[in-house]
Design a protein around this motif. Structure first.
Motif, PDB file in Angstrom:
ATOM      1  N   ILE A  23       6.449 -26.757 -25.497  1.00  0.00           N
ATOM      2  CA  ILE A  23       7.785 -26.561 -24.931  1.00  0.00           C
ATOM      3  C   ILE A  23       7.530 -25.490 -23.884  1.00  0.00           C
ATOM      4  N   ALA A  24       6.774 -24.542 -24.037  1.00  0.00           N
ATOM      5  CA  ALA A  24       6.614 -23.394 -23.156  1.00  0.00           C
ATOM      6  C   ALA A  24       6.108 -24.059 -21.678  1.00  0.00           C
ATOM      7  N   VAL A  27       9.394 -25.922 -20.113  1.00  0.00           N
ATOM      8  CA  VAL A  27      10.331 -25.042 -19.730  1.00  0.00           C
ATOM      9  C   VAL A  27       9.797 -24.266 -18.577  1.00  0.00           C
ATOM     10  N   LEU A  28       8.465 -23.841 -18.421  1.00  0.00           N
ATOM     11  CA  LEU A  28       8.188 -22.984 -17.143  1.00  0.00           C
ATOM     12  C   LEU A  28       7.785 -24.171 -15.961  1.00  0.00           C
ATOM     13  N   ILE A  29       7.065 -25.237 -16.380  1.00  0.00           N
ATOM     14  CA  ILE A  29       6.936 -26.121 -15.172  1.00  0.00           C
ATOM     15  C   ILE A  29       8.249 -26.547 -14.455  1.00  0.00           C
ATOM     16  N   LEU A  31      11.415 -25.644 -14.617  1.00  0.00           N
ATOM     17  CA  LEU A  31      11.932 -24.508 -13.792  1.00  0.00           C
ATOM     18  C   LEU A  31      11.359 -24.264 -12.489  1.00  0.00           C
ATOM     19  N   VAL A  32      10.167 -24.585 -12.189  1.00  0.00           N
ATOM     20  CA  VAL A  32       9.250 -24.390 -11.077  1.00  0.00           C
ATOM     21  C   VAL A  32       9.569 -25.670 -10.109  1.00  0.00           C
ATOM     22  N   SER A  35      13.353 -25.212  -9.087  1.00  0.00           N
ATOM     23  CA  SER A  35      13.439 -24.276  -8.044  1.00  0.00           C
ATOM     24  C   SER A  35      12.902 -24.690  -6.780  1.00  0.00           C
ATOM     25  N   LEU A  36      11.862 -25.379  -6.693  1.00  0.00           N
ATOM     26  CA  LEU A  36      11.121 -25.877  -5.687  1.00  0.00           C
ATOM     27  C   LEU A  36      11.941 -27.171  -4.779  1.00  0.00           C
ATOM     28  N   ALA A  38      15.207 -27.231  -5.140  1.00  0.00           N
ATOM     29  CA  ALA A  38      16.688 -26.616  -4.627  1.00  0.00           C
ATOM     30  C   ALA A  38      16.032 -25.968  -3.343  1.00  0.00           C
ATOM     31  N   PHE A  39      14.938 -25.563  -3.338  1.00  0.00           N
ATOM     32  CA  PHE A  39      14.470 -24.599  -2.018  1.00  0.00           C
ATOM     33  C   PHE A  39      14.363 -25.496  -0.772  1.00  0.00           C
TER      34      PHE A  39
END
Lengths: 60, 240
Positions: A23-24, A27-29, A31-32, A35-36, A38-39
Protein backbone atom coordinates in the motif's frame (compact mmCIF):
# COMPACT_ATOMS: atom_id res chain seq x y z
CA UNK A 1 6.00 -16.47 17.14
CA UNK A 2 8.27 -16.51 14.11
CA UNK A 3 11.90 -17.04 15.07
CA UNK A 4 13.72 -17.00 11.74
CA UNK A 5 15.35 -13.70 10.82
CA UNK A 6 14.80 -13.84 7.08
CA UNK A 7 11.79 -12.20 5.52
CA UNK A 8 11.40 -15.10 3.11
CA UNK A 9 10.63 -17.43 6.03
CA UNK A 10 7.82 -15.15 7.26
CA UNK A 11 4.56 -17.05 7.34
CA UNK A 12 2.49 -16.06 10.33
CA UNK A 13 2.38 -12.29 9.72
CA UNK A 14 2.95 -12.10 5.98
CA UNK A 15 -0.66 -10.99 5.51
CA UNK A 16 0.05 -7.84 7.53
CA UNK A 17 3.65 -6.97 6.57
CA UNK A 18 3.45 -7.28 2.78
CA UNK A 19 0.19 -5.29 2.43
CA UNK A 20 1.82 -2.48 4.48
CA UNK A 21 4.71 -2.23 2.03
CA UNK A 22 2.44 -2.75 -0.98
CA UNK A 23 0.00 0.00 0.00
CA UNK A 24 2.89 2.35 0.81
CA UNK A 25 4.43 1.73 -2.63
CA UNK A 26 1.07 2.16 -4.35
CA UNK A 27 0.28 5.46 -2.59
CA UNK A 28 3.76 7.01 -2.91
CA UNK A 29 4.29 5.97 -6.55
CA UNK A 30 0.69 6.88 -7.41
CA UNK A 31 1.14 10.41 -6.05
CA UNK A 32 4.34 10.82 -8.07
CA UNK A 33 2.63 9.64 -11.27
CA UNK A 34 -0.34 11.99 -10.74
CA UNK A 35 1.98 14.92 -9.92
CA UNK A 36 4.19 14.32 -12.97
CA UNK A 37 1.16 14.01 -15.25
CA UNK A 38 -0.29 17.28 -13.91
CA UNK A 39 3.12 18.95 -14.22
CA UNK A 40 3.49 17.97 -17.89
CA UNK A 41 -0.06 19.03 -18.70
CA UNK A 42 0.42 22.46 -17.10
CA UNK A 43 3.82 22.93 -18.77
CA UNK A 44 2.42 22.11 -22.23
CA UNK A 45 -0.53 24.43 -21.68
CA UNK A 46 1.73 27.31 -20.61
CA UNK A 47 4.12 26.77 -23.53
CA UNK A 48 1.20 26.79 -25.97
CA UNK A 49 -0.15 29.99 -24.48
CA UNK A 50 3.26 31.70 -24.45
CA UNK A 51 3.73 30.77 -28.10
CA UNK A 52 0.47 32.59 -28.87
CA UNK A 53 1.68 35.66 -26.94
CA UNK A 54 5.23 36.39 -28.09
CA UNK A 55 7.31 38.58 -25.77
CA UNK A 56 5.63 37.32 -22.57
CA UNK A 57 7.61 34.12 -22.04
CA UNK A 58 10.52 35.62 -20.08
CA UNK A 59 8.36 37.34 -17.45
CA UNK A 60 8.19 35.90 -13.93
CA UNK B 1 17.67 35.15 2.11
CA UNK B 2 14.13 33.77 2.27
CA UNK B 3 12.95 36.82 0.38
CA UNK B 4 15.67 36.29 -2.27
CA UNK B 5 14.50 32.74 -3.10
CA UNK B 6 10.82 33.70 -2.83
CA UNK B 7 11.08 35.25 -6.30
CA UNK B 8 9.27 32.69 -8.55
CA UNK B 9 11.82 32.84 -11.40
CA UNK B 10 14.79 32.48 -9.05
CA UNK B 11 12.97 29.72 -7.17
CA UNK B 12 12.28 27.77 -10.38
CA UNK B 13 15.93 28.00 -11.41
CA UNK B 14 17.18 26.81 -8.02
CA UNK B 15 14.51 24.12 -7.81
CA UNK B 16 15.44 22.65 -11.21
CA UNK B 17 19.05 22.43 -10.02
CA UNK B 18 18.25 20.78 -6.67
CA UNK B 19 15.57 18.29 -7.77
CA UNK B 20 17.89 15.68 -9.41
CA UNK B 21 20.04 15.56 -6.25
CA UNK B 22 16.97 15.09 -4.06
CA UNK B 23 15.71 12.35 -6.37
CA UNK B 24 19.08 10.55 -6.23
CA UNK B 25 19.26 10.84 -2.42
CA UNK B 26 15.69 9.54 -2.16
CA UNK B 27 16.42 6.49 -4.34
CA UNK B 28 19.62 5.66 -2.43
CA UNK B 29 17.86 5.93 0.94
CA UNK B 30 14.88 3.88 -0.26
CA UNK B 31 17.22 1.19 -1.65
CA UNK B 32 19.30 0.93 1.52
CA UNK B 33 16.30 1.42 3.82
CA UNK B 34 14.26 -1.34 2.18
CA UNK B 35 17.23 -3.71 2.22
CA UNK B 36 17.75 -3.20 5.95
CA UNK B 37 14.01 -3.13 6.70
CA UNK B 38 13.15 -6.34 4.86
CA UNK B 39 16.33 -8.43 4.84
CA UNK B 40 18.99 -7.27 7.27
CA UNK B 41 17.16 -6.13 10.41
CA UNK B 42 16.32 -8.67 13.14
CA UNK B 43 12.85 -9.82 14.08
CA UNK B 44 11.47 -8.57 17.39
CA UNK B 45 11.43 -11.16 20.16
CA UNK B 46 7.77 -10.35 20.93
CA UNK B 47 6.38 -8.96 17.67
CA UNK B 48 8.16 -11.23 15.22
CA UNK B 49 8.20 -9.96 11.63
CA UNK B 50 5.43 -7.41 12.26
CA UNK B 51 8.14 -5.08 13.59
CA UNK B 52 8.99 -4.47 9.91
CA UNK B 53 5.75 -2.49 9.60
CA UNK B 54 7.40 0.06 11.93
CA UNK B 55 9.82 1.07 9.14
CA UNK B 56 6.86 2.37 7.11
CA UNK B 57 4.44 3.34 9.86
CA UNK B 58 6.71 5.50 12.04
CA UNK B 59 8.34 7.56 9.22
CA UNK B 60 4.89 8.06 7.65
CA UNK B 61 3.53 9.32 11.00
CA UNK B 62 6.53 11.66 11.41
CA UNK B 63 6.00 12.99 7.90
CA UNK B 64 2.26 13.49 8.52
CA UNK B 65 3.15 15.86 11.37
CA UNK B 66 6.10 17.43 9.51
CA UNK B 67 3.99 18.22 6.43
CA UNK B 68 1.22 19.75 8.52
CA UNK B 69 3.75 21.91 10.41
CA UNK B 70 5.28 22.99 7.08
CA UNK B 71 1.79 23.84 5.81
CA UNK B 72 1.00 25.86 8.95
CA UNK B 73 4.26 27.85 8.67
CA UNK B 74 3.62 28.47 4.96
CA UNK B 75 0.01 29.49 5.65
CA UNK B 76 1.13 31.92 8.37
CA UNK B 77 3.77 33.48 6.09
CA UNK B 78 1.20 33.74 3.28
CA UNK B 79 -1.38 35.38 5.56
CA UNK B 80 0.96 37.80 7.35
CA UNK B 81 3.43 38.78 4.60
CA UNK B 82 1.21 37.97 1.57
CA UNK B 83 3.96 35.78 0.12
CA UNK B 84 2.56 34.11 -3.02
CA UNK B 85 5.21 31.38 -2.94
CA UNK B 86 4.37 30.46 0.67
CA UNK B 87 0.72 30.05 -0.29
CA UNK B 88 1.71 27.83 -3.22
CA UNK B 89 4.00 25.78 -0.92
CA UNK B 90 1.08 25.10 1.46
CA UNK B 91 -1.13 24.00 -1.44
CA UNK B 92 1.61 21.75 -2.87
CA UNK B 93 2.26 20.12 0.51
CA UNK B 94 -1.35 19.18 1.34
CA UNK B 95 -1.76 16.04 -0.86
CA UNK B 96 1.66 14.74 0.20
CA UNK B 97 0.79 15.21 3.88
CA UNK B 98 -2.60 13.57 3.34
CA UNK B 99 -0.89 10.57 1.67
CA UNK B 100 1.54 10.14 4.59
CA UNK B 101 -1.30 10.43 7.12
CA UNK B 102 -3.32 7.84 5.20
CA UNK B 103 -0.29 5.51 5.24
CA UNK B 104 0.23 6.04 8.97
CA UNK B 105 -3.41 5.13 9.61
CA UNK B 106 -3.51 2.09 7.32
CA UNK B 107 -0.15 0.62 8.35
CA UNK B 108 -1.00 1.31 12.00
CA UNK B 109 -4.17 -0.67 11.53
CA UNK B 110 -2.28 -3.52 9.84
CA UNK B 111 0.17 -3.52 12.75
CA UNK B 112 -2.56 -3.20 15.38
CA UNK B 113 -4.57 -6.24 14.33
CA UNK B 114 -1.89 -8.89 15.04
CA UNK B 115 -0.42 -7.05 18.06
CA UNK B 116 -3.47 -5.56 19.81
CA UNK B 117 -6.10 -7.89 18.38
CA UNK B 118 -8.04 -5.06 16.77
CA UNK B 119 -7.83 -2.97 13.59
CA UNK B 120 -8.94 0.22 15.33
CA UNK B 121 -9.70 1.77 18.72
CA UNK B 122 -11.13 5.22 19.35
CA UNK B 123 -8.31 6.29 21.62
CA UNK B 124 -6.61 9.70 21.70
CA UNK B 125 -3.63 8.90 19.41
CA UNK B 126 -5.56 7.14 16.65
CA UNK B 127 -8.49 9.55 16.74
CA UNK B 128 -6.28 12.66 16.65
CA UNK B 129 -4.38 11.28 13.63
CA UNK B 130 -7.72 10.59 11.91
CA UNK B 131 -8.66 14.23 12.64
CA UNK B 132 -5.35 15.27 11.04
CA UNK B 133 -6.29 13.32 7.90
CA UNK B 134 -9.66 15.11 7.78
CA UNK B 135 -7.89 18.46 8.27
CA UNK B 136 -5.79 17.74 5.16
CA UNK B 137 -8.91 16.78 3.18
CA UNK B 138 -10.79 19.80 4.53
CA UNK B 139 -7.95 22.12 3.52
CA UNK B 140 -7.93 20.78 -0.05
CA UNK B 141 -11.72 20.93 -0.36
CA UNK B 142 -12.00 24.45 1.11
CA UNK B 143 -9.21 25.77 -1.08
CA UNK B 144 -11.02 24.74 -4.25
CA UNK B 145 -14.49 25.76 -3.00
CA UNK B 146 -14.20 29.42 -4.07
CA UNK B 147 -14.38 30.93 -7.55
CA UNK B 148 -11.81 33.55 -6.54
CA UNK B 149 -8.53 31.69 -5.71
CA UNK B 150 -7.39 34.39 -3.24
CA UNK B 151 -10.44 33.87 -1.02
CA UNK B 152 -9.96 30.09 -1.06
CA UNK B 153 -6.29 30.51 -0.12
CA UNK B 154 -7.16 32.81 2.81
CA UNK B 155 -9.97 30.63 4.18
CA UNK B 156 -7.93 27.43 3.92
CA UNK B 157 -4.86 29.09 5.50
CA UNK B 158 -6.99 30.03 8.52
CA UNK B 159 -8.28 26.44 8.73
CA UNK B 160 -4.69 25.11 8.72
CA UNK B 161 -3.65 27.49 11.50
CA UNK B 162 -6.68 26.66 13.67
CA UNK B 163 -6.11 22.94 13.05
CA UNK B 164 -2.47 23.21 14.14
CA UNK B 165 -3.67 22.79 17.74
CA UNK B 166 -4.05 19.10 16.80
CA UNK B 167 -0.28 18.64 16.25
CA UNK B 168 0.82 18.82 19.94
CA UNK B 169 -2.29 16.81 20.84
CA UNK B 170 -1.09 13.99 18.55
CA UNK B 171 2.47 14.17 19.89
CA UNK B 172 1.54 14.12 23.58
CA UNK B 173 -1.67 12.06 23.37
CA UNK B 174 0.19 8.92 24.47
CA UNK B 175 1.39 10.73 27.63
CA UNK B 176 -1.83 12.59 28.48
CA UNK B 177 -4.35 9.76 28.07
CA UNK B 178 -4.52 5.99 28.49
CA UNK B 179 -4.04 4.37 25.11
CA UNK B 180 -3.17 1.09 23.43
CA UNK B 181 -0.52 2.94 21.43
CA UNK B 182 3.00 2.72 22.82
CA UNK B 183 4.71 5.92 24.08
CA UNK B 184 7.55 7.58 22.13
CA UNK B 185 10.48 5.22 21.73
CA UNK B 186 12.79 7.26 19.47
CA UNK B 187 12.31 10.98 20.14
CA UNK B 188 12.81 10.86 23.92
CA UNK B 189 14.76 13.00 26.38
CA UNK B 190 16.67 9.92 27.59
CA UNK B 191 17.45 8.60 24.09
CA UNK B 192 15.87 5.91 21.91
CA UNK B 193 14.74 2.65 23.48
CA UNK B 194 15.00 0.77 20.16
CA UNK B 195 17.99 -1.45 19.33
CA UNK B 196 20.51 0.15 16.91
CA UNK B 197 19.93 -2.69 14.41
CA UNK B 198 16.34 -1.48 14.13
CA UNK B 199 17.19 2.22 14.24
CA UNK B 200 19.29 1.94 11.06
CA UNK B 201 16.39 0.98 8.73
CA UNK B 202 14.06 3.32 10.63
CA UNK B 203 16.28 6.36 10.05
CA UNK B 204 17.06 5.36 6.45
CA UNK B 205 13.35 5.08 5.65
CA UNK B 206 12.68 8.36 7.46
CA UNK B 207 15.38 10.03 5.33
CA UNK B 208 13.89 8.48 2.17
CA UNK B 209 10.45 9.87 3.08
CA UNK B 210 11.98 13.31 3.76
CA UNK B 211 13.79 13.38 0.40
CA UNK B 212 10.59 12.13 -1.27
CA UNK B 213 8.69 15.05 0.27
CA UNK B 214 11.24 17.71 -0.70
CA UNK B 215 11.62 16.39 -4.25
CA UNK B 216 7.88 16.11 -4.85
CA UNK B 217 6.93 19.38 -3.17
CA UNK B 218 9.42 21.32 -5.33
CA UNK B 219 7.95 19.70 -8.44
CA UNK B 220 4.41 20.48 -7.29
CA UNK B 221 5.32 24.10 -6.43
CA UNK B 222 6.79 24.57 -9.91
CA UNK B 223 3.56 23.17 -11.37
CA UNK B 224 1.44 25.57 -9.28
CA UNK B 225 3.57 28.50 -10.44
CA UNK B 226 2.93 27.47 -14.05
CA UNK B 227 -0.81 27.24 -13.37
CA UNK B 228 -0.78 30.74 -11.83
CA UNK B 229 1.15 32.12 -14.80
CA UNK B 230 -1.25 30.47 -17.26
CA UNK B 231 -4.19 32.02 -15.38
CA UNK B 232 -2.52 35.46 -15.49
CA UNK B 233 -1.80 35.18 -19.23
CA UNK B 234 -5.37 34.09 -19.98
CA UNK B 235 -6.65 37.02 -17.95
CA UNK B 236 -4.39 39.41 -19.90
CA UNK B 237 -5.43 37.79 -23.18
CA UNK B 238 -9.11 38.19 -22.31
CA UNK B 239 -8.78 41.84 -21.27
CA UNK B 240 -6.61 42.82 -24.29
Amino acid sequence: MENSNTIMSMTEHAGYVWPSYGIAALVLIGLVVLSLRAFRKSRDELERLEAQMPGKSDEA
Amino acid sequence: MLHYFANPTRFQRLSRRVEPWLLAAMLVCFGAGLYFALFSSPVDYQQGHTVRIMYIHVPAAWMALFCYTAMAVSAAVALIWKHALADVAAKATAPIGAAFTFLALVTGSLWGKPMWGTWWVWDARLTSVLVLFFLYLGYMALRDAFDEPGRGARASAILVLVGFVNVPIIKFSVDWWNTLHQPSSVLRMDGPTIHPDMLTPLFLMAAAFQFYYFWLVLLRIRRELMVNRTRALRHRQASA
